[in-house]
Scaffold this active site. Structure first.
Site, short mmCIF file in Angstrom:
data_model
loop_
_atom_site.label_atom_id
_atom_site.label_comp_id
_atom_site.label_asym_id
_atom_site.label_seq_id
_atom_site.Cartn_x
_atom_site.Cartn_y
_atom_site.Cartn_z
CB SER A 36 -0.83 -0.16 1.05
OG SER A 36 -0.46 -0.27 2.79
CG ASN A 90 -4.86 -3.28 13.04
OD1 ASN A 90 -4.24 -3.21 11.72
ND2 ASN A 90 -5.40 -4.42 13.66
CB THR A 118 -39.94 25.87 -13.15
OG1 THR A 118 -40.46 26.66 -14.18
CG2 THR A 118 -39.70 26.25 -12.63
CG HIS A 119 -41.22 22.02 -16.03
ND1 HIS A 119 -40.91 20.69 -15.15
CD2 HIS A 119 -41.25 23.36 -15.02
CE1 HIS A 119 -42.00 21.17 -14.36
NE2 HIS A 119 -42.28 22.29 -13.99
CB SER A 161 -12.35 22.42 -31.63
OG SER A 161 -12.44 21.40 -33.47
CE LYS A 172 -18.04 23.00 -30.90
NZ LYS A 172 -17.75 22.15 -30.95
CG ASN A 186 -15.42 22.88 -27.77
OD1 ASN A 186 -16.09 23.63 -28.02
ND2 ASN A 186 -14.24 22.29 -27.81
CD GLU A 217 -18.05 20.03 -21.97
OE1 GLU A 217 -16.89 21.25 -22.73
OE2 GLU A 217 -18.20 19.67 -23.20
CE1 TYR A 254 -6.74 -2.39 8.82
CE2 TYR A 254 -5.74 -4.44 8.58
CZ TYR A 254 -6.23 -3.21 8.14
OH TYR A 254 -5.23 -2.52 7.24
CE LYS A 301 -4.66 4.29 4.15
NZ LYS A 301 -5.63 3.05 4.50
#
Ligand code: ARG
Length: 461
Positions: free
Chosen positions: A20, A107, A152-153, A274, A280, A282, A287, A314, A322
């Site tokens: 680890s 532990n 709304t919507h 682009s 473009k 972007n 995103e 444990y 982690k």
């Protein structure tokens, strides 16, 4: 590494699945701090000598600076950060290093280290979220009067102010920060001294190590101390909710900056071009903020599944806590910083916003409200009358404020020219003065109050 009991080395695959250090090397500072606290407590309790404790502390400081400078060689054969540090300590100071592990186990060590780590993450995230709020408040003050369509919507609903819209995220972020603070409060107890699972026969002082590490108190049950990871789950849940908030805002930026909508523009700083379409621009950062949310929620889900059904105490499964969590925290940090950058960068197209705010009969509710207020009409009837006027306007393709008074009066004879005044988008937003409403005066007042609060926080924090 396991001394007497083992004669042969592990199989390569055993080492590969078990190791680890690639992940928990990020806990080195916490691991060393916890070891120093433990050693000095052992000496204070007469469990090791003061001179051994001094050598241990000196050696640990050397290791801290070696790792900090990048000069430390982490060995996979030593599995994890705890064994790597201890092995180096024994190279540096000899047999006294072997006394450090008295009355503790990996532990309680790993549980302690990760609590300290997550606590630091929470503090850093809180600072980043405060900076995000500050950016939002500054832009909200600047745009307290800027009218935009409210949806709304995703259908144009009523005009709102851009400042009001930004302030909505200040409130969400305040709750995210509150959840982080709650998680911090609950995680801030020390597992150290729980040892492997049952506590220890040595006369340790758990309050002393807890205090030295900034914990409120030692955890009361040794089995619980080494075996729960709810502090990671709680922080990841909080992170997931915060990420959902950021992703909604990111999506709005994607929508607003689309040429089809054109309400907001991002500069070259937060867009990309682009490789094939020269026109473009972007909104990649937005995103990606939207997408990072998937990973953050994914790591919460993954750890919930790892923990589900694990018996006390444990289990090695918990080592899997982690990597995902660290990745999620890093993703959230990046996401909130990117959003802060975009908030400072974005420029609303105020003219386009004003026009869009009036499209789709967005002030129809204002007309209905006028009928209620001035003609004492029941709201349901006013809604119906306004609906008929909107239908008429739509037949002749006119915005509401361009419908001739005579046409309105043919539907409701008591309508006067005064009604037309409420139909402008500015009048509409200015009238929304109810507590929490979009009126520019409200927005300015709330943004100023937040500004004060954030400045005060910064001074005290
Ligand atoms: N690397 C381990 C972890 O992250 C440390 C604890 C190991 N304990 C043990 N009993 N093998 O969980």
């Amino acid at each position: 590494m396991w001394g007497g009991r083992f004669g042969a080395s592990p199989d390569a695959i055993m080492e590969e699945i078990n190791v680890s250090i690639d992940v928990d090397q990020h806990l080195y500072a916490q691991d060393i701090a916890a070891s120093k606290a433990h050693a000095s407590m052992l000496a204070a309790q007469g469990i090791i000598t003061a001179s051994d404790a001094k050598n241990i502390a000196g050696g640990l400081d050397t290791i801290l600076s070696e790792i900090g400078k990048g000069g430390f060689v982490f060995k996979r054969a030593l599995e994890d950060i705890h064994m790597n540090v201890e092995s180096r300590l024994s190279e540096l100071i000899g047999p006294a290093a072997g006394r450090l592990h008295t009355a503790r186990s990996r532990n309680d060590q790993v549980a302690t280290d990760f609590r300290l780590y997550v606590r630091d993450v929470i503090d850093d995230l809180d600072r980043d979220f405060a900076a995000f709020q500050r950016a939002l408040v500054d832009r909200a003050l600047e745009h307290a009067d800027t009218v935009m369509p409210g949806f709304t919507h995703l259908q144009t609903a009523q005009p709102v102010t851009f400042g009001h819209h930004l302030m909505a995220y200040v409130e969400m972020t305040a709750r995210d920060r509150g959840r982080l603070a709650d998680a911090r409060k609950r995680l801030n107890e020390s597992p150290l001294g729980a040892a492997a699972l049952a506590g220890t026969s040595f006369p340790i002082d758990r309050q002393a190590t807890a205090t030295a590490l900034g914990f409120e108190r030692p955890m009361a049950n040794s089995l619980d101390a080494v075996s729960d990871r709810d502090f990671v789950l709680e922080t990841l849940s909080t992170a997931s909710i915060a990420a959902v908030h950021l992703s909604r805002f990111a999506e709005e930026i994607v929508i607003w900056t689309s040429p089809l909508v054109g309400l907001v523009r991002l500069s070259d700083k937060f867009t990309t071009g682009s490789s094939i379409m020269p026109q473009k621009r972007n909104p990649d950062a937005a995103e990606l903020v939207r997408a990072k949310t998937g990973r953050i929620i994914g790591s919460l889900t993954a750890l919930l599944i790892v923990m589900k059904g694990l018996p006390l105490a444990y289990q090695k499964d918990m080592q899997e806590d982690k990597a995902g969590a660290m990745e999620a925290f890093a993703a959230l940090t990046l996401a909130v910083r990117a959003m802060t950058g975009m908030v400072l960068d974005l420029e609303p197209d105020e003219a386009r916003m004003r026009i869009a705010a009036g499209e789709g009969y967005a002030t129809a509710t204002d007309l209905a409200d006028w009928l209620v207020r001035e003609l004492k009409m029941p709201f349901r009837e006013a809604h119906h009358v306004t609906g008929r006027i909107v239908a008429k306007a739509s037949e002749s393709d006119l915005p509401l404020h361009k419908v001739p008074l005579s046409v309105m009066q043919a539907i409701e004879p008591r309508i006067t020219a005064q009604a037309l005044e409420v139909l402008s988008v500015q009048a509409s937003v200015a009238s929304r003065t109810s507590y929490g409403g979009t009126a520019p005066a409200n927005v300015r007042e709330q943004a100023k109050a937040w500004l004060k609060r954030l400045e005060k926080e910064q001074k005290s924090g």
